[in-house]
Design a protein around this motif. Structure first.
Motif, PDB file in Angstrom:
ATOM      1  N   GLU A   1     -11.058  39.497  -1.884  1.00 35.41           N
ATOM      2  CA  GLU A   1     -11.166  39.282  -3.321  1.00 35.41           C
ATOM      3  C   GLU A   1     -12.214  38.220  -3.632  1.00 35.41           C
ATOM      4  O   GLU A   1     -13.023  38.371  -4.545  1.00 35.41           O
ATOM      5  CB  GLU A   1      -9.808  38.891  -3.889  1.00 35.41           C
ATOM      6  CG  GLU A   1      -8.779  40.016  -3.855  1.00 35.41           C
ATOM      7  CD  GLU A   1      -7.365  39.498  -4.030  1.00 35.41           C
ATOM      8  OE1 GLU A   1      -7.197  38.287  -4.269  1.00 35.41           O
ATOM      9  OE2 GLU A   1      -6.424  40.312  -3.933  1.00 35.41           O
ATOM     10  N   ALA A   2     -12.197  37.132  -2.861  1.00 34.05           N
ATOM     11  CA  ALA A   2     -13.141  36.037  -3.098  1.00 34.05           C
ATOM     12  C   ALA A   2     -14.574  36.490  -2.835  1.00 34.05           C
ATOM     13  O   ALA A   2     -15.491  36.174  -3.610  1.00 34.05           O
ATOM     14  CB  ALA A   2     -12.789  34.844  -2.211  1.00 34.05           C
ATOM     15  N   PHE A   3     -14.787  37.246  -1.755  1.00 35.08           N
ATOM     16  CA  PHE A   3     -16.139  37.694  -1.430  1.00 35.08           C
ATOM     17  C   PHE A   3     -16.659  38.659  -2.487  1.00 35.08           C
ATOM     18  O   PHE A   3     -17.786  38.521  -2.974  1.00 35.08           O
ATOM     19  CB  PHE A   3     -16.161  38.370  -0.056  1.00 35.08           C
ATOM     20  CG  PHE A   3     -17.532  38.819   0.365  1.00 35.08           C
ATOM     21  CD1 PHE A   3     -18.371  37.959   1.059  1.00 35.08           C
ATOM     22  CD2 PHE A   3     -17.998  40.087   0.056  1.00 35.08           C
ATOM     23  CE1 PHE A   3     -19.650  38.353   1.438  1.00 35.08           C
ATOM     24  CE2 PHE A   3     -19.280  40.487   0.423  1.00 35.08           C
ATOM     25  CZ  PHE A   3     -20.099  39.625   1.119  1.00 35.08           C
ATOM     26  N   VAL A   4     -15.850  39.645  -2.838  1.00 33.99           N
ATOM     27  CA  VAL A   4     -16.276  40.643  -3.828  1.00 33.99           C
ATOM     28  C   VAL A   4     -16.492  39.992  -5.190  1.00 33.99           C
ATOM     29  O   VAL A   4     -17.443  40.310  -5.903  1.00 33.99           O
ATOM     30  CB  VAL A   4     -15.241  41.783  -3.919  1.00 33.99           C
ATOM     31  CG1 VAL A   4     -15.565  42.722  -5.076  1.00 33.99           C
ATOM     32  CG2 VAL A   4     -15.210  42.573  -2.613  1.00 33.99           C
TER      33      VAL A   4
ATOM     34  N   PHE B   1     -22.715  44.140   2.540  1.00 34.51           N
ATOM     35  CA  PHE B   1     -21.767  44.373   3.626  1.00 34.51           C
ATOM     36  C   PHE B   1     -22.193  43.688   4.926  1.00 34.51           C
ATOM     37  O   PHE B   1     -21.335  43.216   5.687  1.00 34.51           O
ATOM     38  CB  PHE B   1     -21.564  45.871   3.858  1.00 34.51           C
ATOM     39  CG  PHE B   1     -20.372  46.185   4.708  1.00 34.51           C
ATOM     40  CD1 PHE B   1     -19.086  45.868   4.273  1.00 34.51           C
ATOM     41  CD2 PHE B   1     -20.517  46.787   5.940  1.00 34.51           C
ATOM     42  CE1 PHE B   1     -17.974  46.146   5.050  1.00 34.51           C
ATOM     43  CE2 PHE B   1     -19.401  47.082   6.726  1.00 34.51           C
ATOM     44  CZ  PHE B   1     -18.138  46.757   6.284  1.00 34.51           C
ATOM     45  N   ASP B   2     -23.483  43.610   5.182  1.00 35.33           N
ATOM     46  CA  ASP B   2     -23.929  42.903   6.391  1.00 35.33           C
ATOM     47  C   ASP B   2     -23.540  41.431   6.341  1.00 35.33           C
ATOM     48  O   ASP B   2     -23.151  40.835   7.359  1.00 35.33           O
ATOM     49  CB  ASP B   2     -25.443  43.040   6.556  1.00 35.33           C
ATOM     50  CG  ASP B   2     -25.854  44.428   7.036  1.00 35.33           C
ATOM     51  OD1 ASP B   2     -25.002  45.131   7.610  1.00 35.33           O
ATOM     52  OD2 ASP B   2     -27.018  44.811   6.830  1.00 35.33           O
ATOM     53  N   ASP B   3     -23.625  40.844   5.161  1.00 42.76           N
ATOM     54  CA  ASP B   3     -23.179  39.452   5.014  1.00 42.76           C
ATOM     55  C   ASP B   3     -21.669  39.351   5.196  1.00 42.76           C
ATOM     56  O   ASP B   3     -21.171  38.409   5.821  1.00 42.76           O
ATOM     57  CB  ASP B   3     -23.562  38.921   3.627  1.00 42.76           C
ATOM     58  CG  ASP B   3     -25.049  38.676   3.509  1.00 42.76           C
ATOM     59  OD1 ASP B   3     -25.712  38.501   4.547  1.00 42.76           O
ATOM     60  OD2 ASP B   3     -25.555  38.677   2.370  1.00 42.76           O
ATOM     61  N   PHE B   4     -20.943  40.325   4.667  1.00 41.69           N
ATOM     62  CA  PHE B   4     -19.488  40.323   4.818  1.00 41.69           C
ATOM     63  C   PHE B   4     -19.095  40.388   6.285  1.00 41.69           C
ATOM     64  O   PHE B   4     -18.145  39.714   6.725  1.00 41.69           O
ATOM     65  CB  PHE B   4     -18.888  41.509   4.058  1.00 41.69           C
ATOM     66  CG  PHE B   4     -17.406  41.672   4.247  1.00 41.69           C
ATOM     67  CD1 PHE B   4     -16.510  40.884   3.536  1.00 41.69           C
ATOM     68  CD2 PHE B   4     -16.903  42.606   5.145  1.00 41.69           C
ATOM     69  CE1 PHE B   4     -15.138  41.031   3.718  1.00 41.69           C
ATOM     70  CE2 PHE B   4     -15.541  42.758   5.329  1.00 41.69           C
ATOM     71  CZ  PHE B   4     -14.658  41.965   4.612  1.00 41.69           C
ATOM     72  N   LEU B   5     -19.823  41.180   7.078  1.00 45.08           N
ATOM     73  CA  LEU B   5     -19.484  41.351   8.487  1.00 45.08           C
ATOM     74  C   LEU B   5     -19.674  40.067   9.305  1.00 45.08           C
ATOM     75  O   LEU B   5     -19.137  39.953  10.401  1.00 45.08           O
ATOM     76  CB  LEU B   5     -20.315  42.480   9.108  1.00 45.08           C
ATOM     77  CG  LEU B   5     -19.976  43.896   8.645  1.00 45.08           C
ATOM     78  CD1 LEU B   5     -20.922  44.905   9.296  1.00 45.08           C
ATOM     79  CD2 LEU B   5     -18.524  44.258   8.980  1.00 45.08           C
ATOM     80  N   LYS B   6     -20.424  39.119   8.788  1.00 42.14           N
ATOM     81  CA  LYS B   6     -20.617  37.865   9.517  1.00 42.14           C
ATOM     82  C   LYS B   6     -19.338  37.037   9.571  1.00 42.14           C
ATOM     83  O   LYS B   6     -19.093  36.321  10.544  1.00 42.14           O
ATOM     84  CB  LYS B   6     -21.728  37.054   8.857  1.00 42.14           C
ATOM     85  CG  LYS B   6     -23.102  37.698   8.947  1.00 42.14           C
ATOM     86  CD  LYS B   6     -24.132  36.891   8.166  1.00 42.14           C
ATOM     87  CE  LYS B   6     -25.493  37.581   8.184  1.00 42.14           C
ATOM     88  NZ  LYS B   6     -26.494  36.829   7.369  1.00 42.14           N
ATOM     89  N   SER B   7     -18.527  37.150   8.527  1.00 34.84           N
ATOM     90  CA  SER B   7     -17.301  36.340   8.478  1.00 34.84           C
ATOM     91  C   SER B   7     -16.046  37.175   8.330  1.00 34.84           C
ATOM     92  O   SER B   7     -14.964  36.751   8.727  1.00 34.84           O
ATOM     93  CB  SER B   7     -17.371  35.342   7.316  1.00 34.84           C
ATOM     94  OG  SER B   7     -17.567  36.012   6.091  1.00 34.84           O
TER      95      SER B   7
ATOM     96  N   PRO C   1      -9.919  35.934  19.200  1.00 30.64           N
ATOM     97  CA  PRO C   1     -10.461  34.836  18.385  1.00 30.64           C
ATOM     98  C   PRO C   1     -11.978  34.861  18.260  1.00 30.64           C
ATOM     99  O   PRO C   1     -12.537  34.227  17.371  1.00 30.64           O
ATOM    100  CB  PRO C   1      -9.984  33.576  19.116  1.00 30.64           C
ATOM    101  CG  PRO C   1      -9.692  34.018  20.509  1.00 30.64           C
ATOM    102  CD  PRO C   1      -9.221  35.433  20.406  1.00 30.64           C
ATOM    103  N   ASP C   2     -12.648  35.603  19.140  1.00 30.09           N
ATOM    104  CA  ASP C   2     -14.107  35.694  19.086  1.00 30.09           C
ATOM    105  C   ASP C   2     -14.589  36.825  18.175  1.00 30.09           C
ATOM    106  O   ASP C   2     -15.797  36.994  17.986  1.00 30.09           O
ATOM    107  CB  ASP C   2     -14.674  35.909  20.491  1.00 30.09           C
ATOM    108  CG  ASP C   2     -14.413  34.724  21.407  1.00 30.09           C
ATOM    109  OD1 ASP C   2     -14.418  33.584  20.899  1.00 30.09           O
ATOM    110  OD2 ASP C   2     -14.193  34.939  22.617  1.00 30.09           O
ATOM    111  N   HIS C   3     -13.649  37.612  17.638  1.00 28.52           N
ATOM    112  CA  HIS C   3     -14.016  38.755  16.814  1.00 28.52           C
ATOM    113  C   HIS C   3     -13.768  38.472  15.340  1.00 28.52           C
ATOM    114  O   HIS C   3     -12.801  37.807  14.964  1.00 28.52           O
ATOM    115  CB  HIS C   3     -13.222  39.995  17.221  1.00 28.52           C
ATOM    116  CG  HIS C   3     -13.662  40.588  18.518  1.00 28.52           C
ATOM    117  ND1 HIS C   3     -13.017  41.666  19.115  1.00 28.52           N
ATOM    118  CD2 HIS C   3     -14.694  40.273  19.351  1.00 28.52           C
ATOM    119  CE1 HIS C   3     -13.623  41.970  20.246  1.00 28.52           C
ATOM    120  NE2 HIS C   3     -14.645  41.134  20.405  1.00 28.52           N
ATOM    121  N   VAL C   4     -14.631  39.017  14.511  1.00 28.99           N
ATOM    122  CA  VAL C   4     -14.452  38.976  13.059  1.00 28.99           C
ATOM    123  C   VAL C   4     -13.327  39.943  12.684  1.00 28.99           C
ATOM    124  O   VAL C   4     -13.111  40.970  13.347  1.00 28.99           O
ATOM    125  CB  VAL C   4     -15.766  39.368  12.351  1.00 28.99           C
ATOM    126  CG1 VAL C   4     -15.564  39.632  10.867  1.00 28.99           C
ATOM    127  CG2 VAL C   4     -16.812  38.270  12.564  1.00 28.99           C
TER     128      VAL C   4
END
Length: 353
Positions: free
Chosen positions: A71-74, A56-62, A190-193
């Motif tokens: 779907e692609a990330f999971v 999840f920490d990696d997911f939060l980066k993008s 635009p600066d937020h994930v």
């Protein structure tokens, strides 16, 4: 000749053992997680502990700007390349926060939906708080004719569960649930994930120790709503603080209460707008408030269970109440039951810190 055959057989056996060893190493946490999967009820209620890092920490980066991004990330991170499809349909829910006779904070929640198998999921990330959550397995492609069943291929999509919580409570006593509303529009910085409906809940469960931290975290992210089903959130903590977080007029709006309890249903509560869907959302809200007031703004756990069973949505002959859950935000006790069945209340305990 016999010696050659024996050598070939030995080599083949070694290769098979090596392949098995590699598979066990690569999939050890997945296998351990699926080994913990068990059926609680024939209606389609399951329980599982997720072992290992779900990234999840990696997911939060993008983050994700669409369901296809999630779907692609999971698929890549959790399912080892096996693709899955988020299945999205409409929902109607009720949730409330109230104290019990001991002064402890109870968080009750109904999930009303077309048929949806559910999964009670336990997670304990190395860089976040342990939590228990309820997952809608229909989002992972399961239905009445296709349910997970332990350590086999049919259960593999259940490994996407950490990204699909619909409600939950963490070890700090923070609880959160999503409820559909007629419309929602949040900020687009635009600066937020960007997160989606369910990963916003995962963010709070993993990272927030109280309501204020939860709200502050949500303000740092954009949001989109999966399947274009707009939602708001009821968030509470162990102190009794609660808020409804809504995305209205391009901003995050926080709806507080001056009462000893707070209720959320499928209408926009910001500034008393009370914009509903035209269903039973106000009837359910009013009945919940009536029962809470009848008991002096205090409900026992049994009374909270009874209230949830009473106000679940019925549509003609169809009972749409899929699951109900009562979280005790002070003790970590969870009481979960399927499809209005009060005879099958499953009690678990999350160790609080």
């Amino acid at each position: 000749m016999k010696k050659a055959v024996k050598r070939i057989a030995a080599v083949l056996a070694g290769i098979v053992i090596l392949i098995i060893a590699v598979v066990v190493i690569l999939y050890r946490n997945e296998m351990k997680s699926l080994s913990s999967l068990r059926k609680l009820d024939d209606y389609g209620m399951f329980q599982m502990t997720y072992y290992g890092d779900y990234g999840f920490d990696d997911f939060l980066k993008s983050g994700a700007k669409s369901d296809s991004d999630i779907e692609a990330f999971v698929t890549k991170r959790l399912l080892k390349g096996l693709p899955f499809d988020l299945g999205i349909t409409g929902a109607g829910c009720t949730a409330f926060v109230v104290r019990n006779e001991k002064g402890e904070v109870l968080y009750g929640r109904n999930f009303d939906f077309p048929y949806a198998p559910s999964l009670q999921l336990f997670t304990n990330p190395h860089n976040g708080y342990a939590s228990v959550s309820t997952v809608n397995l229909s989002f992972a492609g399961y239905d009445e004719d296709n349910l997970p069943s332990g350590l086999n291929f049919d259960s593999f999509f259940a490994l996407a569960a950490p990204y699909l919580p619909f409600d939950g409570m963490n070890e700090k006593g923070v609880a959160m649930a999503l409820l559909a509303v007629p419309n929602a529009k949040g900020p687009n910085n635009p600066d937020h994930v960007t997160l989606n409906t369910t990963t916003a809940i995962r963010l709070v469960l993993d990272k927030a120790a109280n309501v204020q931290e939860a709200v502050d975290l949500l303000r740092n992210y954009n949001i989109y709503f999966s399947g274009h089903i707009d939602c708001h959130y009821l968030i509470a903590d162990a102190t009794g603080k609660s808020v409804i977080v809504e995305y209205y007029d391009g901003e995050i709006q926080v709806v507080e209460t001056d009462k000893d309890y707070q209720i959320a249903s499928n209408f926009i509560a910001y500034q008393g707008l009370n914009i509903g869907e035209g269903g039973t959302e106000f009837d359910r809200y009013n009945r919940a408030e009536e029962v809470i007031r009848e008991h002096g703004n205090v409900l026992t756990s049994d009374q909270a269970v009874g209230l949830l069973a009473e106000i679940g949505v019925r549509s003609g002959e169809t009972d749409r109440l899929q699951w109900s859950v009562v979280y005790n935000l002070n003790t970590g006790e969870t009481r979960l039951f399927p499809h209005r069945n009060r005879d099958k209340v499953f009690e678990t305990l999350l160790k609080m810190q």
